[in-house]
Design a protein around this motif. Sequence first.
Motif, PDB file in Angstrom:
ATOM      1  N   LYS A   1       0.814  -1.222   0.000  1.00 38.53           N
ATOM      2  CA  LYS A   1       0.000   0.000   0.000  1.00 38.53           C
ATOM      3  C   LYS A   1       0.849   1.274   0.000  1.00 38.53           C
ATOM      4  N   TYR A   2       0.191   2.356  -0.403  1.00 36.19           N
ATOM      5  CA  TYR A   2       0.803   3.680  -0.397  1.00 36.19           C
ATOM      6  C   TYR A   2       1.475   3.941   0.953  1.00 36.19           C
TER       7      TYR A   2
ATOM      8  N   GLN B   1       4.117  -3.234  -6.735  1.00 41.15           N
ATOM      9  CA  GLN B   1       2.914  -3.364  -5.901  1.00 41.15           C
ATOM     10  C   GLN B   1       2.873  -4.667  -5.115  1.00 41.15           C
TER      11      GLN B   1
ATOM     12  N   SER C   1      -3.000  -0.128  -4.768  1.00 41.42           N
ATOM     13  CA  SER C   1      -2.133   0.277  -3.655  1.00 41.42           C
ATOM     14  C   SER C   1      -2.683   1.475  -2.884  1.00 41.42           C
ATOM     15  N   ILE C   2      -3.778   2.055  -3.403  1.00 38.97           N
ATOM     16  CA  ILE C   2      -4.437   3.170  -2.707  1.00 38.97           C
ATOM     17  C   ILE C   2      -5.927   2.814  -2.618  1.00 38.97           C
ATOM     18  N   PRO C   3      -6.243   1.769  -1.856  1.00 43.65           N
ATOM     19  CA  PRO C   3      -7.616   1.235  -1.880  1.00 43.65           C
ATOM     20  C   PRO C   3      -8.649   2.230  -1.373  1.00 43.65           C
TER      21      PRO C   3
ATOM     22  N   ILE D   1      -5.315   9.558   4.143  1.00 43.89           N
ATOM     23  CA  ILE D   1      -4.564   8.305   4.289  1.00 43.89           C
ATOM     24  C   ILE D   1      -3.780   8.313   5.603  1.00 43.89           C
TER      25      ILE D   1
ATOM     26  N   TRP E   1      -4.932   1.191   7.646  1.00 45.93           N
ATOM     27  CA  TRP E   1      -4.317   1.247   6.327  1.00 45.93           C
ATOM     28  C   TRP E   1      -3.425   0.042   6.119  1.00 45.93           C
TER      29      TRP E   1
END
Length: 169
Positions: free
Chosen positions: A7-8, A50, A94-96, A160, A169
């Motif tokens: 993830k981000y 990713q 990666s930015i759900p 985020i 997150w």
Amino acid sequence: MIYPIVKYGNPVLETPSQTVTVFDHELKKLIDDMFESMYAAHGVGLAAPQIGIGRRIAVIDVTFKEDPNAKLVLINPEIVRTEGKHTQSEGCLSIPDFRENVSRPNKVTVRAQDVDGKVFEKTGEELLARALLHETDHLNGKLYISHLSALKRDLMKRKIKKLMKAGEW
Ligand code: NI
């Protein structure tokens, strides 16, 4: 094997990936795993960073299993031509749970290598064009939020950060 999606916030997503020089059995296995991981995450595109692997490999299937011929493997891709402009809602595994409108060229040609190292070119329009650009961006350490206005991007980053603090997150 299904890899968890990075993830981000993980630096691998914002680091340019390494060129692939060896086209062997291990690479084919990794590509199979990338398709499996992408489908498991309900995505239509996935880049190696990713799943935490900083190599210039991406997989795309904009039909999501409908058309087996639509499966596309891009190794060491470079965008060689772009045309027009198209704005559409875009997201990233990666930015759900976030989506934003992003303006991108409407027609794109990519030059890449296939699993055997053979160079090919592929031209796509609309969703495929967007996927070619989005995944190639990933391999250059660039996320789609870099195409947003600073205002929208900062707002998203703040949201985020809140989720990170809350352990969500
Ligand atoms: Ni993405």
